[in-house]
Design a protein around this motif. Structure first.
Motif, PDB file in Angstrom:
ATOM      1  N   PRO A 206      12.392 -12.813  -4.601  1.00 33.50           N
ATOM      2  CA  PRO A 206      12.438 -12.397  -6.009  1.00 33.50           C
ATOM      3  C   PRO A 206      11.467 -11.252  -6.323  1.00 33.50           C
ATOM      4  O   PRO A 206      11.828 -10.325  -7.062  1.00 33.50           O
ATOM      5  N   ARG A 207      10.267 -11.300  -5.788  1.00 34.67           N
ATOM      6  CA  ARG A 207       9.307 -10.221  -6.027  1.00 34.67           C
ATOM      7  C   ARG A 207       9.762  -8.935  -5.342  1.00 34.67           C
ATOM      8  O   ARG A 207       9.659  -7.846  -5.923  1.00 34.67           O
ATOM      9  N   LEU A 208      10.301  -9.036  -4.138  1.00 34.06           N
ATOM     10  CA  LEU A 208      10.785  -7.839  -3.445  1.00 34.06           C
ATOM     11  C   LEU A 208      11.952  -7.221  -4.213  1.00 34.06           C
ATOM     12  O   LEU A 208      12.045  -5.986  -4.308  1.00 34.06           O
ATOM     13  N   GLN A 209      12.819  -8.047  -4.762  1.00 36.20           N
ATOM     14  CA  GLN A 209      13.942  -7.515  -5.542  1.00 36.20           C
ATOM     15  C   GLN A 209      13.442  -6.832  -6.814  1.00 36.20           C
ATOM     16  O   GLN A 209      13.969  -5.791  -7.223  1.00 36.20           O
ATOM     17  N   GLU A 210      12.424  -7.397  -7.440  1.00 35.60           N
ATOM     18  CA  GLU A 210      11.840  -6.784  -8.627  1.00 35.60           C
ATOM     19  C   GLU A 210      11.294  -5.393  -8.292  1.00 35.60           C
ATOM     20  O   GLU A 210      11.518  -4.429  -9.041  1.00 35.60           O
ATOM     21  N   ILE A 211      10.599  -5.264  -7.169  1.00 37.33           N
ATOM     22  CA  ILE A 211      10.071  -3.970  -6.738  1.00 37.33           C
ATOM     23  C   ILE A 211      11.215  -3.009  -6.448  1.00 37.33           C
ATOM     24  O   ILE A 211      11.182  -1.838  -6.842  1.00 37.33           O
ATOM     25  N   SER A 212      12.241  -3.500  -5.751  1.00 32.26           N
ATOM     26  CA  SER A 212      13.372  -2.644  -5.381  1.00 32.26           C
ATOM     27  C   SER A 212      14.085  -2.100  -6.610  1.00 32.26           C
ATOM     28  O   SER A 212      14.388  -0.897  -6.690  1.00 32.26           O
ATOM     29  N   GLU A 213      14.359  -2.942  -7.576  1.00 26.82           N
ATOM     30  CA  GLU A 213      15.059  -2.497  -8.778  1.00 26.82           C
ATOM     31  C   GLU A 213      14.216  -1.511  -9.571  1.00 26.82           C
ATOM     32  O   GLU A 213      14.728  -0.528 -10.128  1.00 26.82           O
TER      33      GLU A 213
ATOM     34  N   ARG B  95      -1.960  -6.182  -3.628  1.00 22.76           N
ATOM     35  CA  ARG B  95      -3.120  -5.789  -4.420  1.00 22.76           C
ATOM     36  C   ARG B  95      -3.375  -6.895  -5.424  1.00 22.76           C
ATOM     37  O   ARG B  95      -2.502  -7.255  -6.196  1.00 22.76           O
ATOM     38  N   GLU B  96      -4.589  -7.432  -5.361  1.00 19.59           N
ATOM     39  CA  GLU B  96      -4.930  -8.623  -6.150  1.00 19.59           C
ATOM     40  C   GLU B  96      -3.919  -9.731  -5.875  1.00 19.59           C
ATOM     41  O   GLU B  96      -3.460 -10.422  -6.782  1.00 19.59           O
ATOM     42  N   GLU B  97      -3.545  -9.819  -4.586  1.00 22.80           N
ATOM     43  CA  GLU B  97      -2.637 -10.845  -4.057  1.00 22.80           C
ATOM     44  C   GLU B  97      -1.228 -10.764  -4.624  1.00 22.80           C
ATOM     45  O   GLU B  97      -0.471 -11.730  -4.557  1.00 22.80           O
ATOM     46  N   LYS B  98      -0.857  -9.604  -5.158  1.00 23.39           N
ATOM     47  CA  LYS B  98       0.496  -9.370  -5.635  1.00 23.39           C
ATOM     48  C   LYS B  98       1.128  -8.275  -4.801  1.00 23.39           C
ATOM     49  O   LYS B  98       0.525  -7.208  -4.609  1.00 23.39           O
ATOM     50  N   ILE B  99       2.339  -8.501  -4.273  1.00 21.35           N
ATOM     51  CA  ILE B  99       3.006  -7.507  -3.442  1.00 21.35           C
ATOM     52  C   ILE B  99       3.323  -6.269  -4.276  1.00 21.35           C
ATOM     53  O   ILE B  99       3.906  -6.360  -5.356  1.00 21.35           O
ATOM     54  N   VAL B 100       2.906  -5.092  -3.761  1.00 26.23           N
ATOM     55  CA  VAL B 100       3.175  -3.830  -4.457  1.00 26.23           C
ATOM     56  C   VAL B 100       4.029  -2.889  -3.609  1.00 26.23           C
ATOM     57  O   VAL B 100       4.505  -1.867  -4.109  1.00 26.23           O
ATOM     58  N   ALA B 101       4.220  -3.194  -2.332  1.00 25.25           N
ATOM     59  CA  ALA B 101       5.043  -2.367  -1.447  1.00 25.25           C
ATOM     60  C   ALA B 101       5.519  -3.220  -0.284  1.00 25.25           C
ATOM     61  O   ALA B 101       4.845  -4.156   0.133  1.00 25.25           O
ATOM     62  N   PHE B 102       6.696  -2.868   0.249  1.00 22.23           N
ATOM     63  CA  PHE B 102       7.211  -3.623   1.391  1.00 22.23           C
ATOM     64  C   PHE B 102       8.120  -2.747   2.236  1.00 22.23           C
ATOM     65  O   PHE B 102       8.645  -1.731   1.777  1.00 22.23           O
ATOM     66  N   ALA B 103       8.313  -3.159   3.472  1.00 24.03           N
ATOM     67  CA  ALA B 103       9.257  -2.516   4.386  1.00 24.03           C
ATOM     68  C   ALA B 103       9.675  -3.559   5.409  1.00 24.03           C
ATOM     69  O   ALA B 103       8.818  -4.250   5.975  1.00 24.03           O
ATOM     70  N   ASN B 104      10.988  -3.676   5.638  1.00 19.89           N
ATOM     71  CA  ASN B 104      11.406  -4.615   6.676  1.00 19.89           C
ATOM     72  C   ASN B 104      11.199  -3.984   8.048  1.00 19.89           C
ATOM     73  O   ASN B 104      11.268  -2.770   8.213  1.00 19.89           O
ATOM     74  N   VAL B 105      10.893  -4.803   9.021  1.00 21.25           N
ATOM     75  CA  VAL B 105      10.433  -4.341  10.331  1.00 21.25           C
ATOM     76  C   VAL B 105      11.537  -4.493  11.362  1.00 21.25           C
ATOM     77  O   VAL B 105      12.080  -5.595  11.553  1.00 21.25           O
TER      78      VAL B 105
ATOM     79  N   MET C 293       1.844   1.727  -8.039  1.00 16.69           N
ATOM     80  CA  MET C 293       1.009   1.373  -6.897  1.00 16.69           C
ATOM     81  C   MET C 293      -0.132   2.387  -6.751  1.00 16.69           C
ATOM     82  O   MET C 293      -0.010   3.548  -7.152  1.00 16.69           O
ATOM     83  N   PRO C 294      -1.259   1.986  -6.163  1.00 12.76           N
ATOM     84  CA  PRO C 294      -2.364   2.924  -5.944  1.00 12.76           C
ATOM     85  C   PRO C 294      -1.959   4.051  -4.997  1.00 12.76           C
ATOM     86  O   PRO C 294      -1.131   3.869  -4.102  1.00 12.76           O
ATOM     87  N   TYR C 295      -2.568   5.218  -5.203  1.00 20.24           N
ATOM     88  CA  TYR C 295      -2.285   6.365  -4.341  1.00 20.24           C
ATOM     89  C   TYR C 295      -2.651   6.034  -2.890  1.00 20.24           C
ATOM     90  O   TYR C 295      -3.707   5.464  -2.617  1.00 20.24           O
ATOM     91  N   GLY C 296      -1.789   6.415  -1.968  1.00 20.75           N
ATOM     92  CA  GLY C 296      -2.040   6.197  -0.545  1.00 20.75           C
ATOM     93  C   GLY C 296      -1.552   4.861  -0.022  1.00 20.75           C
ATOM     94  O   GLY C 296      -1.753   4.552   1.158  1.00 20.75           O
ATOM     95  N   THR C 297      -0.890   4.065  -0.880  1.00 23.39           N
ATOM     96  CA  THR C 297      -0.463   2.732  -0.452  1.00 23.39           C
ATOM     97  C   THR C 297       0.524   2.789   0.705  1.00 23.39           C
ATOM     98  O   THR C 297       0.419   2.022   1.667  1.00 23.39           O
ATOM     99  N   MET C 298       1.498   3.712   0.641  1.00 16.73           N
ATOM    100  CA  MET C 298       2.483   3.764   1.714  1.00 16.73           C
ATOM    101  C   MET C 298       1.877   4.277   3.011  1.00 16.73           C
ATOM    102  O   MET C 298       2.262   3.840   4.100  1.00 16.73           O
ATOM    103  N   ASP C 299       0.923   5.215   2.917  1.00 19.22           N
ATOM    104  CA  ASP C 299       0.204   5.634   4.120  1.00 19.22           C
ATOM    105  C   ASP C 299      -0.503   4.432   4.749  1.00 19.22           C
ATOM    106  O   ASP C 299      -0.497   4.243   5.973  1.00 19.22           O
ATOM    107  N   TYR C 300      -1.131   3.655   3.904  1.00 20.44           N
ATOM    108  CA  TYR C 300      -1.841   2.457   4.353  1.00 20.44           C
ATOM    109  C   TYR C 300      -0.883   1.492   5.043  1.00 20.44           C
ATOM    110  O   TYR C 300      -1.187   0.958   6.121  1.00 20.44           O
ATOM    111  N   LEU C 301       0.310   1.286   4.457  1.00 20.02           N
ATOM    112  CA  LEU C 301       1.284   0.379   5.061  1.00 20.02           C
ATOM    113  C   LEU C 301       1.712   0.887   6.435  1.00 20.02           C
ATOM    114  O   LEU C 301       1.755   0.117   7.404  1.00 20.02           O
ATOM    115  N   PHE C 302       2.031   2.184   6.518  1.00 17.13           N
ATOM    116  CA  PHE C 302       2.469   2.746   7.800  1.00 17.13           C
ATOM    117  C   PHE C 302       1.402   2.575   8.879  1.00 17.13           C
ATOM    118  O   PHE C 302       1.683   2.118   9.997  1.00 17.13           O
ATOM    119  N   VAL C 303       0.189   2.963   8.565  1.00 12.73           N
ATOM    120  CA  VAL C 303      -0.868   2.949   9.580  1.00 12.73           C
ATOM    121  C   VAL C 303      -1.207   1.525   9.999  1.00 12.73           C
ATOM    122  O   VAL C 303      -1.363   1.237  11.194  1.00 12.73           O
TER     123      VAL C 303
END
Length: 220
Positions: A49-56, A89-99, A119-129
């Motif tokens: 449900p949270r991932l769908q909320e982010i996606s939409e 962030r603060e234990e709430k999902i703000v970004a995701f990617a299936n592996v 989301m905070p700046y640089g979050t996706m860079d952080y996820l990738f690395v």
């Protein structure tokens, strides 16, 4: 983690379509209060449900609709087949990617990638690395960043028309697609680039095939 691959074509005319990147992981610039995690596929249902909320939210913010064929779409049944990398962030999902991962642990990549608009700046860079580092710790050799369409085409005077048009679109087609921006984003990971090609018959048939491919990707 590095990337390798090889490709061949037979009895078809190949057209340079861009490059595919693979990166060696580096040190993250972690956002204070952010945390990276891998959610195992068996535990993903509770988070859908949270991932769908982010996606939409991501689709609305970008003004996009779901695509297909070349990239995944948000489908709970599809996502449930894979582990999922998330940033909290603060234990709430703000970004995701299936592996995506090979069974022999030679290669790791992602497909569907979405994030919150605030989301905070640089979050996706952080996820990738962090995902690259996680993969390295799990014994994977390569992390594939995917394609940079049309990159590498040269608009030389003697180049064929399709190459000159492709180069023009790459450098000036930002209204249609962020070709240069995508290449620049992936460059920051110091990847190893490998060429990729589109193969097909000569003449108008190839152009028709490309239009059909675009329609397939766009879900039309």
């Amino acid at each position: 983690m590095w990337r390798r691959s090889a490709g061949r074509s037979y009895h078809l005319h190949a057209r340079h379509a861009g490059g595919q990147a693979a990166a060696l992981c580096g040190a993250p610039r972690g956002e204070e209060g952010a945390r990276f995690a891998i959610i195992a596929r068996d535990e993903l249902a509770a988070h859908l449900p949270r991932l769908q909320e982010i996606s939409e939210s991501w689709l609305r913010e970008k003004g996009h609709r779901e695509k297909g064929f070349s990239v995944g779409r948000f489908d709970p049944a599809y996502l449930a087949r894979f582990d999922c990398a998330v940033v909290l962030r603060e234990e709430k999902i703000v970004a995701f990617a299936n592996v995506w991962a090979t069974q022999d642990r030679t290669e790791l990549s992602i497909d569907l990638m979405r994030h919150d608009a605030d989301m905070p700046y640089g979050t996706m860079d952080y996820l990738f690395v962090r995902l690259m580092q996680w993969g390295h710790g799990q014994g994977y050799r390569w992390f594939t960043l995917g394609l940079a369409p049309l990159s590498g085409l040269e608009a030389r005077r003697l180049a064929p028309l399709w190459a000159r048009l492709g180069a023009l679109l790459y450098h000036h087609g930002q209204a249609l697609y962020g070709f240069e921006g995508l290449r620049s984003y992936k460059e920051k990971f110091s990847p190893v680039w490998e060429p990729r090609f589109i193969a097909g018959p000569q003449g108008p048939a190839l152009a028709r095939a490309l239009f059909d491919l675009q329609a397939l990707i766009g879900g039309k």
